[in-house]
Design an enzyme around this catalytic site. Structure first.
Site, mmCIF file in Angstrom:
data_model
loop_
_atom_site.group_PDB
_atom_site.id
_atom_site.type_symbol
_atom_site.label_atom_id
_atom_site.label_comp_id
_atom_site.label_asym_id
_atom_site.label_seq_id
_atom_site.Cartn_x
_atom_site.Cartn_y
_atom_site.Cartn_z
ATOM 1 N N ASP A 143 117.172 -58.437 117.588
ATOM 2 C CA ASP A 143 116.087 -57.994 118.434
ATOM 3 C C ASP A 143 116.710 -57.186 119.410
ATOM 4 O O ASP A 143 117.946 -57.714 120.102
ATOM 5 C CB ASP A 143 115.230 -58.780 118.920
ATOM 6 C CG ASP A 143 114.227 -59.532 117.761
ATOM 7 O OD1 ASP A 143 114.141 -58.755 116.974
ATOM 8 O OD2 ASP A 143 113.807 -60.654 117.875
ATOM 9 N N ASP A 177 109.725 -55.301 113.562
ATOM 10 C CA ASP A 177 108.724 -55.792 114.185
ATOM 11 C C ASP A 177 107.532 -54.683 114.688
ATOM 12 O O ASP A 177 106.470 -54.995 114.544
ATOM 13 C CB ASP A 177 109.137 -56.393 115.452
ATOM 14 C CG ASP A 177 110.062 -57.527 115.197
ATOM 15 O OD1 ASP A 177 109.936 -58.255 114.166
ATOM 16 O OD2 ASP A 177 110.872 -58.024 116.115
#
Length: 199
Positions: A143, A177
Site C-alpha cells: 500500500d 483498493d
C-alpha cells in the site's frame, strides 16, 4: 457492455496497480514517506491484505485468507460473465469488473510477492531476489497512497467524540483498493441503474 471491454478495464487496472506496487517496493524502504502535498503522500507499508491491516490469527491465517480470496475472485468472474451474457446495465458490468480487478491485484501480491521479492524492512527490495522474504501464498500486500487531509482536536462540545484527536483520512491504500471502492461506490450510488427493475 461487451466482455472484451470489461477485460480491457480489468487489464488496465491490473497493469497500473502492479507497476505502482513494484515501483514503490523497489524504490522505497518500508515506512518511507514522500510528501507531495500536505494532504497527499506516498507512504510505503505492507499488510496481510485485509482492510485496515486486520489479519486472521494462527499459522495458517494468511493462507486461509489468500485461498478464500481466490475462490471469491472466481465467483466474481462468473458474476461478470453472467452479467455480460444477460446484457445487464453497463453500470453493473463496470462495477463488477473494477471489483474483480482490485481483488485480483491484491491476490497477485499475496500469492507471488513473498517468493519474488526480498525484505523491505531496512533496504530496497530486489525483484526476483535469490533470498525471498516469504513463501507462496504468504506475500504481503503493498500500500502507498496516503491522504491525511485533516488532523486536529475536535471541539469539546461535540457529543461522544468531543475533545478527542482525529485524523481524516488515515487509511493507506493502493490502486487495487481504489478499484474495489469505486466499484462498490458505483453500485451504491447508481443502484437503480445497476439493477433496473423490469416491469
Amino acid at each position: 457492455m461487451s466482455l472484451r471491454k470489461a477485460y480491457f478495464l480489468i487489464f488496465l487496472v491490473l497493469i497500473v496497480d502492479q507497476i505502482s506496487k513494484i515501483y514503490v517496493k523497489t524504490n522505497f524502504v518500508l515506512g518511507e514517506e514522500v510528501v507531495l502535498f500536505d494532504w497527499f503522500r506516498i507512504h510505503f507499508i505492507e499488510n496481510e491484505g485485509m482492510a485496515w491491516g486486520t489479519k486472521i490469527p494462527g499459522e495458517y491465517g494468511k493462507l486461509i485468507l489468500t485461498v478464500f480470496r481466490i475462490f471469491a475472485v472466481f465467483g466474481i468472474g462468473y458474476w461478470l460473465a453472467d452479467a455480460v451474457k444477460k446484457r445487464h446495465s453497463a453500470y453493473l458490468i463496470v462495477s463488477i469488473a473494477l471489483i474483480f480487478a482490485g481483488a485480483a491485484g491484491n491476490i497477485i501480491d499475496s500469492v507471488f510477492y513473498g517468493v519474488i521479492f526480498d525484505d523491505s524492512t531496512h533496504n530496497l527490495a530486489t525483484l526476483f531476489s535469490s533470498h525471498p522474504y516469504g513463501t507462496w501464498f504468504h506475500g504481503l500486500v503493498v500500500d502507498m497512497f496516503y491522504f491525511p487531509i485533516w488532523e486536529g482536536d475536535l471541539p469539546g462540545w461535540l457529543p461522544i467524540f468531543g475533545g478527542k484527536h482525529l485524523m481524516f483520512f488515515n487509511a493507506i491504500f493502493n490502486v487495487a483498493d481504489m478499484a474495489i471502492s469505486t466499484g462498490v461506490g458505483i453500485l451504491l450510488v447508481f443502484n437503480k441503474r445497476a439493477f433496473p427493475k423490469h416491469i
